[in-house]
Motif scaffolding. Structure first.
Motif, mmCIF file in Angstrom:
data_model
loop_
_atom_site.group_PDB
_atom_site.id
_atom_site.type_symbol
_atom_site.label_atom_id
_atom_site.label_comp_id
_atom_site.label_asym_id
_atom_site.label_seq_id
_atom_site.Cartn_x
_atom_site.Cartn_y
_atom_site.Cartn_z
ATOM 1 N N PHE A 93 0.835 -1.200 0.000
ATOM 2 C CA PHE A 93 0.000 0.000 0.000
ATOM 3 C C PHE A 93 0.873 1.255 0.000
ATOM 4 C CE2 PHE A 93 -2.071 3.498 2.209
ATOM 5 C CZ PHE A 93 -3.242 3.625 1.457
ATOM 6 N N SER A 94 1.879 1.275 0.869
ATOM 7 C CA SER A 94 2.736 2.460 0.963
ATOM 8 C C SER A 94 3.461 2.722 -0.356
ATOM 9 C CB SER A 94 3.743 2.295 2.099
ATOM 10 O OG SER A 94 3.085 2.240 3.350
ATOM 11 N N LYS A 95 3.839 1.666 -1.049
ATOM 12 C CA LYS A 95 4.520 1.835 -2.336
ATOM 13 C C LYS A 95 3.589 2.499 -3.338
ATOM 14 C CE LYS A 95 6.920 -0.715 -5.986
ATOM 15 N NZ LYS A 95 7.374 -2.062 -6.451
ATOM 16 N N THR A 96 2.344 2.063 -3.376
ATOM 17 C CA THR A 96 1.384 2.671 -4.306
ATOM 18 C C THR A 96 1.089 4.113 -3.914
ATOM 19 O OG1 THR A 96 0.370 0.496 -4.642
ATOM 20 C CG2 THR A 96 -0.896 2.418 -5.341
ATOM 21 N N ARG A 97 0.904 4.343 -2.621
ATOM 22 C CA ARG A 97 0.642 5.700 -2.155
ATOM 23 C C ARG A 97 1.807 6.619 -2.500
ATOM 24 N NH1 ARG A 97 1.460 7.564 3.510
ATOM 25 N NH2 ARG A 97 0.164 9.377 3.942
ATOM 26 N N GLN A 98 3.023 6.119 -2.315
ATOM 27 C CA GLN A 98 4.201 6.924 -2.613
ATOM 28 C C GLN A 98 4.307 7.215 -4.106
ATOM 29 O OE1 GLN A 98 5.973 8.391 -0.492
ATOM 30 N NE2 GLN A 98 7.863 9.012 -1.498
ATOM 31 N N SER A 99 3.826 6.295 -4.943
ATOM 32 C CA SER A 99 3.916 6.522 -6.388
ATOM 33 C C SER A 99 3.149 7.767 -6.803
ATOM 34 C CB SER A 99 3.391 5.301 -7.147
ATOM 35 O OG SER A 99 1.972 5.194 -7.090
ATOM 36 N N PHE A 100 2.070 8.081 -6.081
ATOM 37 C CA PHE A 100 1.312 9.299 -6.396
ATOM 38 C C PHE A 100 2.020 10.553 -5.887
ATOM 39 C CE2 PHE A 100 -2.093 6.173 -6.901
ATOM 40 C CZ PHE A 100 -2.699 6.631 -8.057
ATOM 41 N N LYS A 101 2.907 10.397 -4.913
ATOM 42 C CA LYS A 101 3.688 11.548 -4.450
ATOM 43 C C LYS A 101 4.822 11.893 -5.406
ATOM 44 C CE LYS A 101 3.169 11.799 0.578
ATOM 45 N NZ LYS A 101 3.918 11.865 1.854
ATOM 46 N N LEU A 102 5.282 10.881 -6.154
ATOM 47 C CA LEU A 102 6.463 11.052 -6.995
ATOM 48 C C LEU A 102 6.084 11.643 -8.352
ATOM 49 C CD1 LEU A 102 8.307 7.729 -6.086
ATOM 50 C CD2 LEU A 102 8.813 10.033 -5.258
ATOM 51 N N MET A 103 5.518 12.819 -8.340
ATOM 52 C CA MET A 103 5.196 13.511 -9.590
ATOM 53 C C MET A 103 6.481 13.741 -10.385
ATOM 54 S SD MET A 103 3.549 17.339 -10.057
ATOM 55 C CE MET A 103 1.828 16.858 -9.898
ATOM 56 N N PRO A 104 6.523 13.343 -11.651
ATOM 57 C CA PRO A 104 7.731 13.590 -12.454
ATOM 58 C C PRO A 104 8.091 15.069 -12.465
ATOM 59 C CG PRO A 104 6.234 12.105 -13.592
ATOM 60 C CD PRO A 104 5.486 12.621 -12.406
ATOM 61 N N ASP A 105 9.364 15.354 -12.461
ATOM 62 C CA ASP A 105 9.794 16.741 -12.381
ATOM 63 C C ASP A 105 9.361 17.547 -13.596
ATOM 64 O OD1 ASP A 105 11.066 18.264 -10.338
ATOM 65 O OD2 ASP A 105 12.676 18.699 -11.733
ATOM 66 N N ASP A 106 9.310 16.909 -14.760
ATOM 67 C CA ASP A 106 8.831 17.632 -15.943
ATOM 68 C C ASP A 106 7.393 18.090 -15.748
ATOM 69 O OD1 ASP A 106 11.203 17.424 -17.253
ATOM 70 O OD2 ASP A 106 10.556 15.908 -18.705
ATOM 71 N N VAL A 107 6.568 17.240 -15.147
ATOM 72 C CA VAL A 107 5.172 17.598 -14.892
ATOM 73 C C VAL A 107 5.094 18.730 -13.872
ATOM 74 C CG1 VAL A 107 2.956 16.768 -14.011
ATOM 75 C CG2 VAL A 107 4.354 15.293 -15.486
ATOM 76 N N ARG A 108 5.885 18.607 -12.819
ATOM 77 C CA ARG A 108 5.879 19.653 -11.796
ATOM 78 C C ARG A 108 6.291 21.001 -12.384
ATOM 79 N NH1 ARG A 108 9.435 21.927 -8.002
ATOM 80 N NH2 ARG A 108 11.179 20.761 -8.897
ATOM 81 N N LEU A 109 7.325 21.017 -13.212
ATOM 82 C CA LEU A 109 7.762 22.275 -13.821
ATOM 83 C C LEU A 109 6.714 22.824 -14.776
ATOM 84 C CD1 LEU A 109 11.519 21.441 -14.484
ATOM 85 C CD2 LEU A 109 10.590 22.979 -12.757
ATOM 86 N N ALA A 110 6.028 21.948 -15.495
ATOM 87 C CA ALA A 110 4.951 22.413 -16.379
ATOM 88 C C ALA A 110 3.841 23.077 -15.571
ATOM 89 C CB ALA A 110 4.397 21.239 -17.188
ATOM 90 N N LEU A 111 3.522 22.504 -14.413
ATOM 91 C CA LEU A 111 2.495 23.104 -13.561
ATOM 92 C C LEU A 111 2.984 24.409 -12.955
ATOM 93 C CD1 LEU A 111 1.079 19.929 -11.776
ATOM 94 C CD2 LEU A 111 0.022 21.260 -13.600
ATOM 95 N N VAL A 112 4.267 24.477 -12.587
ATOM 96 C CA VAL A 112 4.831 25.739 -12.097
ATOM 97 C C VAL A 112 4.654 26.822 -13.164
ATOM 98 C CG1 VAL A 112 6.985 26.927 -11.527
ATOM 99 C CG2 VAL A 112 6.461 24.722 -10.470
ATOM 100 N N SER A 113 4.952 26.484 -14.418
ATOM 101 C CA SER A 113 4.794 27.449 -15.510
ATOM 102 C C SER A 113 3.345 27.903 -15.631
ATOM 103 C CB SER A 113 5.270 26.823 -16.825
ATOM 104 O OG SER A 113 5.024 27.687 -17.911
#
Length: 667
Positions: free
Chosen positions: A486-506
C-alpha cells in the motif's frame, strides 16, 4: 492504559565563541535552572532572552545552540505548536551558516526530528531522521553518544508507526554504542534510558506474554538500579524510568508497585516540568488507572503489600511507548482517534482471527475527510466522523478474506473514547465509503481514477490529475504496513515527475501574472468589483498552489481542495526549511482587503477614505509576492531573469523540461 513516556535524548551543537554572548555561561545558567527544578517557570524567559542576546551580538552559532535547547524544552512541555517556528528557524539558520556536513548539522537534524515526532508529524520526523542518519555516517564516530541518541529516538518513531522489529534493532544498536563507549555502564543514565525504552517495547510487542514480562522486568530493574547506583534519583529523567517500571508492574498485575512508582514519577514530573504538561497528564492518567485496579483488587492502600502479584482487571492489551493525551478532549484529532481505535480493537482482531494475513494487511486512514488532512475540529464531528480506520489488502488476499474481514470490521464497537460514528452522508457510502476493507488498487481508483500513479512516460495522464485529487490519495497516516504494497502505491502518487511539476509551475506563473498583475488592476480601474474579486481569488489559488509545487510534493504533499487550502498552506509555512513561507500571511491580507478594494467605492460615508488606499495596498502586496517568487526561482536555478511580470518567466522554467510532450509546454 495510556502510554508511558519514554526518554528522548537531546544534544547540543558546538557553537563558536562570541565577545558579547557567552555560550558556556548560557548553558551553565540553563543547567542550574534544571538542577534547581525550576524549569517550568524560569527556563523559557532565559531561553528567549538568550535568543535576543545572541542575535544582537551577531553570534549566530550561539543562537543555533539556544534554538536547539529551546526545541528540547518546548518538547518536554508538550508545546508542539510553539516549537514549529523554533524548528524552522534552527534548520534555516544552520543552512545559512553552511553547516551541512558538520556535527552541528547532524545534531540540529536529530533535535528537529525528535521534536516533530513528539508533535505527531511522523512523515516530517522520519525524513529528518533519515537525513540525520546519512549525515551521522560522515560526521560522528561509531561510538559517539549522539549517534546512540539518534538510534534511540528514531526507534520511538518506528514503534509508534507499528514497525516493532526495526524499532528494536535501533534500540539495540543504541545500547551497543553506549555500552561500548561508557567508562562505567553501571552508572550510565543514558544506558538506563535505553533500557527503559527496550522494556516498554518488549512489553508492547512480546508474543510470549510471560517471557516478554520477564525480559521487560529485567530491563526496567536495570534502569532503576543504574539511577540508584549513580545517585541520580533526583534527575528529571528518573521519572521515565519509574513510569516504565510502573507500566511493567501494571502489566504483570502488581498494582501496588505500579501505584508506588507512578506516584514517585508524578512528583518528579510536577517538580521538574510542572503540572500543565502533556507528560504530567499522561502519567496522572496512568496513575489513576493503576489506583482503580488496586481498588478492584481490594487493596485500597498503596502502601500495603499483597502476598504476591495479583491479576489486574484493568490489564492493558498492549502498552504504547509514546505520550498520548491523558483523556479524551473535544480537540482530539480524527487521526489519533483512528489509531487508538485500531490499536484497541482492530489489531487484536487481526491477531486473533487473521493471524496468517495480519502481516500482509496495511492499516491507516487516508482519503477524503477533514481528519485525513489533520484539519478536523469540533465542527467536523457532525457527519462522516467517528472511530474508524481503513485496511488495505492485495488483490489475492482481498479475494480470500475481504468480505469476511469487512463484516468483522463492521461488528467492531461503534463507540470509542467518547465518540460515536456519525451517520454517513450519501457521498461517503457505497463506493465512496471512507473506512473498512479495500483492495489496494480499487481504493486508489476510487480516489484518483487510477490503481497506481501514471508512469513518468505518461505526462498527459499526470496533467489530468488535479492537485486536490492527489492530496486525497497521499494524505493521512499509515499505522501499519509490513508488506509495503500500500505504501509503495501511495508513494507513487507523491512522486510527480519533475517535468510535470515544472509544467504546472509554468501554468501557475501564467495565472498569477494574468489574474494578479494584469487583470486585477484593469478590473479595478473599470470599477467592476465583482470581476476584480474573482481576479483576487484566481491569484490566491495559483500562488498557494505554486508554494506547494516549488517546495515539491514528494516532501510537502499537494495543495488540497479549496476548503482546506489555507489550513494546509499555514501548516507548510510553519515547517522547517520551506520556501515562500511569508506568502501565506500576505495572501490572507490581500483577501481581507479585497472587499474594500473591490467594493469600497469613493468613500465609506462622510469623510471616508474609500477604496483607494486598499487598492494601493493590494497591488503593493501582489507585487511583493511576485518579486519573492522571482527570487525563489532564481535561487533554485530555474531562471536567470529579473523580469517581474511572471508571464515572461515561463520560457525560462520550461527550458528545464526535458520531455517534448506537447502537454508540458505552453504555446
Amino acid at each position: 492504559m495510556t502510554a508511558t513516556t519514554t526518554t528522548e535524548d537531546s544534544t547540543t551543537p558546538d557553537a563558536s565563541d562570541a565577545s558579547t554572548f557567552d555560550v558556556n555561561e548560557f548553558l551553565n545558567r540553563l543547567d542550574a535552572v534544571f538542577a534547581s527544578h525550576s524549569a517550568a517557570t524560569k527556563a523559557e524567559p532565559l531561553l528567549l532572552d538568550a535568543m535576543t542576546d545572541a542575535e544582537n551580538a551577531g553570534d549566530f552559532a550561539g543562537l543555533l545552540t539556544v534554538l536547539n535547547e529551546t526545541m528540547g524544552f518546548y518538547r518536554s512541555q508538550g508545546r508542539h505548536q510553539d516549537n514549529q517556528w523554533i524548528i524552522q528557524r534552527a534548520i534555516e539558520l544552520a543552512l545559512r551558516l553552511g553547516l551541512e556536513g558538520t556535527e552541528a548539522w547532524t545534531t540540529t537534524l536529530i533535535n528537529a526530528a525528535t521534536s516533530q515526532r513528539a508533535a505527531g508529524n511522523m512523515e516530517q520526523a522520519e525524513d529528518l531522521y533519515e537525513q540525520a542518519l546519512a549525515s551521522a555516517r560522515t560526521t560522528l564516530a561509531p561510538t559517539d553518544r549522539r549517534l546512540a541518541a539518534l538510534h534511540n529516538n528514531y526507534s520511538m518513531l518506528l514503534s509508534e508507526t507499528d514497525r516493532p522489529a526495526k524499532a528494536r534493532a535501533e534500540l539495540e544498536e543504541a545500547l551497543h554504542i553506549l555500552e561500548s563507549s561508557s567508562p562505567d555502564p553501571t552508572h550510565d543514565v543514558d544506558i538506563a534510558s535505553t533500557c527503559t525504552n527496550l522494556a516498554l517495547l518488549t512489553l508492547q510487542n512480546g508474543s510470549d506474554g510471560e517471557q516478554a514480562l520477564s525480559e521487560a522486568r529485567t530491563l526496567a530493574d536495570r534502569a532503576l538500579a543504574i539511577y540508584r547506583d549513580a545517585h541520580a534519583e533526583h534527575s528529571a529523567h528518573f521519572a521515565s524510568a519509574l513510569a516504565g517500571a510502573a507500566q511493567v508492574s501494571f502489566a504483570a498485575g502488581d498494582a501496588v508497585a505500579a501505584v508506588r512508582d507512578y506516584e514517585r514519577a508524578l512528583a518528579i514530573i510536577a517538580e521538574c516540568y510542572g503540572e500543565h504538561t502533556e507528560y504530567y497528564a499522561v502519567t496522572a492518567q496512568n496513575l489513576a488507572e493503576a489506583r482503580a485496579a488496586l481498588a478492584a483488587q481490594g487493596t485500597p492502600d498503596s502502601t500495603r503489600t499483597p502476598e504476591g502479584p495479583q491479576p489486574s482487571p484493568a490489564q492493558p492489551s498492549a502498552p504504547h511507548r509514546h505520550v498520548e493525551p491523558a483523556a479524551h478532549t473535544a480537540q482530539m484529532s480524527g487521526l489519533q482517534l483512528a489509531r487508538d481505535y485500531w490499536l484497541a480493537y482492530g489489531k487484536p482482531m487481526l491477531a486473533e482471527r487473521y493471524a496468517e494475513f495480519a502481516p500482509r494487511i496495511a492499516v491507516g486512514l487516508v482519503g477524503h475527510g477533514s481528519e485525513c488532512y489533520g484539519f478536523d475540529d469540533a465542527l467536523s464531528h457532525d457527519h462522516d466522523f467517528g472511530p474508524r480506520f481503513c485496511m488495505w489488502l492485495t488483490a489475492s488476499d482481498y479475494a480470500r478474506i475481504g468480505e469476511q474481514l469487512q463484516a468483522d470490521y463492521e461488528s467492531l464497537p461503534a463507540q470509542f473514547n467518547g465518540f460515536a460514528r456519525t451517520g454517513a452522508t450519501p457521498r461517503a457510502q457505497g463506493t465512496g465509503r471512507r473506512s473498512g476493507v479495500f483492495e489496494i488498487g480499487e481504493f486508489f481508483t476510487s480516489v484518483t481514477g487510477y490503481p497506481t500513479a501514471p508512469g513518468e512516460d505518461e505526462p498527459h495522464l499526470w496533467m489530468m490529475l488535479d492537485e486536490a485529487t492527489l492530496a486525497a490519495a497521499t494524505n493521512g497516516r499509515v499505522f501499519a504496513d509490513a508488506l509495503g504494497a500500500f505504501s509503495k502505491t501511495r508513494q507513487s502518487f507523491k512522486l510527480m515527475p519533475d517535468d510535470v511539476r515544472l509544467a504546472l509551475v509554468s501554468k501557475r506563473l501564467g495565472m498569477i501574472a494574468q489574474a494578479g498583475q494584469y487583470n486585477l488592476p484593469r478590473m479595478l480601474q473599470r470599477g467592476d468589483g465583482a470581476a476584480a474579486w474573482l481576479c483576487v481569488s484566481e491569484f490566491a489559488d495559483a500562488v498557494s498552489s505554486l508554494v506547494f509545487l516549488i517546495n515539491n510534493p514528494v516532501t510537502v504533499g499537494y495543495a488540497p481542495y479549496y476548503k482546506w487550502r489555507f489550513a494546509a498552506l499555514r501548516a507548510l509555512s510553519a515547517r522547517a526549511g520551506m520556501r515562500l513561507t511569508g506568502v501565506c500571511a500576505q495572501l490572507e491580507q490581500v483577501l481581507r482587503l479585497a472587499s474594500a478594494a473591490c467594493f469600497g467605492g469613493a468613500g465609506f460615508g462622510e469623510g471616508g477614505a474609500g477604496a483607494a488606499p486598499n487598492v494601493r495596498e493590494v497591488q503593493r502586496i501582489v507585487g511583493d509576492i511576485c518579486a519573492q517568487i522571482v527570487q525563489t526561482l532564481q535561487g533554485l536555478g530555474l531562471t536567470p531573469s529579473d523580469e517581474d511580470f511572471l508571464e515572461w518567466q515561463r520560457p525560462y522554467i520550461e527550458a528545464h523540461i526535458t520531455s517534448d510532450a506537447a502537454c508540458l509546454h505552453s504555446l
